[in-house]
Design an enzyme around this catalytic site. Structure first.
Site, PDB file in Angstrom:
ATOM      1  N   ASN A   9     -12.562 -22.266  46.731  1.00 37.52           N
ATOM      2  CA  ASN A   9     -11.403 -22.917  47.540  1.00 37.52           C
ATOM      3  C   ASN A   9     -11.545 -22.479  48.910  1.00 37.52           C
ATOM      4  O   ASN A   9     -11.319 -21.375  49.229  1.00 37.52           O
ATOM      5  CB  ASN A   9     -10.237 -22.568  46.857  1.00 37.52           C
ATOM      6  N   LYS A  11      -9.544 -23.213  51.575  1.00 34.32           N
ATOM      7  CA  LYS A  11      -8.295 -23.362  52.089  1.00 34.32           C
ATOM      8  C   LYS A  11      -8.485 -23.939  53.656  1.00 34.32           C
ATOM      9  O   LYS A  11      -8.951 -24.748  53.853  1.00 34.32           O
ATOM     10  CB  LYS A  11      -7.667 -21.924  52.160  1.00 34.32           C
ATOM     11  N   HIS A  94      -1.186 -25.038  43.807  1.00 36.76           N
ATOM     12  CA  HIS A  94      -1.794 -23.627  44.282  1.00 36.76           C
ATOM     13  C   HIS A  94      -0.520 -22.779  44.831  1.00 36.76           C
ATOM     14  O   HIS A  94       0.320 -23.523  45.181  1.00 36.76           O
ATOM     15  CB  HIS A  94      -2.806 -23.862  45.044  1.00 36.76           C
ATOM     16  N   GLU A  96      -0.050 -21.070  46.990  1.00 45.45           N
ATOM     17  CA  GLU A  96       0.085 -21.194  48.596  1.00 45.45           C
ATOM     18  C   GLU A  96       0.853 -22.478  48.778  1.00 45.45           C
ATOM     19  O   GLU A  96       1.739 -22.408  49.690  1.00 45.45           O
ATOM     20  CB  GLU A  96      -1.082 -21.000  49.312  1.00 45.45           C
ATOM     21  N   GLU A 164      -3.936 -17.793  38.602  1.00 52.14           N
ATOM     22  CA  GLU A 164      -4.454 -16.712  40.036  1.00 52.14           C
ATOM     23  C   GLU A 164      -2.985 -15.979  40.175  1.00 52.14           C
ATOM     24  O   GLU A 164      -2.002 -16.551  40.741  1.00 52.14           O
ATOM     25  CB  GLU A 164      -4.473 -17.875  41.113  1.00 52.14           C
ATOM     26  N   GLY A 170      -6.225 -12.839  47.879  1.00 50.14           N
ATOM     27  CA  GLY A 170      -6.367 -12.360  49.398  1.00 50.14           C
ATOM     28  C   GLY A 170      -6.373 -10.924  49.427  1.00 50.14           C
ATOM     29  O   GLY A 170      -6.121 -10.357  50.694  1.00 50.14           O
ATOM     30  N   SER A 210      -9.149 -12.707  44.443  1.00 47.75           N
ATOM     31  CA  SER A 210     -10.092 -11.489  45.022  1.00 47.75           C
ATOM     32  C   SER A 210     -11.242 -11.393  44.055  1.00 47.75           C
ATOM     33  O   SER A 210     -11.775 -10.217  43.972  1.00 47.75           O
ATOM     34  CB  SER A 210      -9.358 -10.241  44.985  1.00 47.75           C
TER      35      SER A 210
HETATM   36  P1  13P Z   1      -9.285 -15.053  47.090  1.00 50.78           P
HETATM   37  O1  13P Z   1     -10.441 -15.341  46.280  1.00 50.78           O
HETATM   38  O2  13P Z   1      -9.352 -14.980  48.726  1.00 50.78           O
HETATM   39  O3  13P Z   1      -8.372 -14.020  46.737  1.00 50.78           O
HETATM   40  O4  13P Z   1      -8.331 -16.422  46.884  1.00 50.78           O
HETATM   41  C1  13P Z   1      -8.164 -16.894  45.595  1.00 50.78           C
HETATM   42  C2  13P Z   1      -7.608 -18.230  45.536  1.00 50.78           C
HETATM   43  O5  13P Z   1      -6.488 -18.328  45.855  1.00 50.78           O
HETATM   44  C3  13P Z   1      -8.448 -19.345  45.268  1.00 50.78           C
HETATM   45  O6  13P Z   1      -7.661 -20.315  45.028  1.00 50.78           O
END
Ligand code: 13P
Length: 254
Positions: A9, A11, A94, A96, A164, A170, A210
């Site tokens: 992803n 983003k 997601h 976010e 997640e 992150g 992560s």
């Molecule tokens: P990270 O791997 O950067 O922690 O992000 C995970 C994520 O949100 C994938 O959708």
């Protein structure tokens, strides 16, 4: 047996040129392996060019979101109709999107229905925040998210769920393999309760938060974990390919 899925992803990262370069380097570094399904989810504006670059490979393409209406006066939105010929998968709900764009379980549920209607494989994202985790309420929150997300949806093996935990996204502070395995086992039992054991055994459930080349083994060795949804590490071609290669090796050994 469920096929492992490693999804990147990206983003809101990569300009159109950067996206093309990243795909080229990933494809260059990839070994042919049928043991892992690989998925790239670049920003919308790079979907077309990435699709071109992926032509003739087995690497799949996904979007990071979509709206739940076919077409109309929804300035700035992207519809399932637009994505259906372009993508194999779509990430939905997601954290976010839920956090910054106020997506509710009801909206995520509508999106899931639309994605399936248009032949897109949805990746339903669920996960608790730090406060919920520390209060020992992970089970309740994840159960509510999965149940609401799947309301009114007919059993389908095409569904993918990504667990997640928000505190792991992150932050460099991934869940342990055991934590991920336990919650993902719970998710499978919820799907089993809703859709029956046969379908639940076929639905893939990923871990995200992560994930790197240094911790992927922990997750993949958990029997209920079917792969990873990778954020930051998917933007580094060699790291992403490393995650894929380790997954393939572990799956071959099983
Ligand atoms: P990270 O791997 O950067 O922690 O992000 C995970 C994520 O949100 C994938 O959708």
């Amino acid at each position: 047996m469920r096929k492992a899925l490693i999804a990147g992803n990206w983003k809101m990262n990569t300009t159109p040129d950067e996206a093309k370069n990243l795909v080229r380097v990933i494809l260059n570094e990839l070994n042919n392996s049928d043991d892992v399904e690989i998925l790239l989810c670049p920003p919308y504006i790079s979907l077309l060019s990435v699709k071109e670059l992926l032509r003739g490979t087995s690497v799949k393409l996904g979007a990071q979101n979509m709206y739940f209406v076919d077409k109309g006066a929804y300035t700035g939105e992207i519809s399932p109709l637009m994505l259906s010929d372009l993508c194999d998968f779509v990430i939905l709900g997601h954290s976010e999107r839920r956090q910054y764009f106020f997506e509710t379980d009801e909206m995520v549920n509508k999106k899931l229905k639309k994605a399936l209607e248009y032949g897109l494989k949805p990746i339903l994202c669920v996960g608790e925040n730090l406060k919920t985790n520390e209060a020992g309420k992970t089970k309740e929150v994840v159960t509510a998210q999965v149940t609401a997300g799947l309301t009114g949806i007919k059993p389908t093996k095409e569904l993918v769920i990504a667990y997640e935990p928000i505190w792991a996204i992150g932050t460099g502070k991934a869940a342990t393999g055991r934590q991920a395995g336990a919650t993902i086992g719970l998710i499978r039992s919820i799907v089993s309760g809703l859709w029956g054991g046969g379908t639940a055994e076929a639905v893939r459930v990923l871990y995200g938060g992560s994930v790197t080349g240094s911790n992927i083994t922990e997750f993949i060795t958990e029997p209920d974990v079917d792969g990873a949804l990778v954020g930051g590490a998917s933007l580094k071609a060699s790291e992403f390919v490393n995650i894929i290669n380790q997954t393939a090796k572990l799956k071959q050994a099983l």
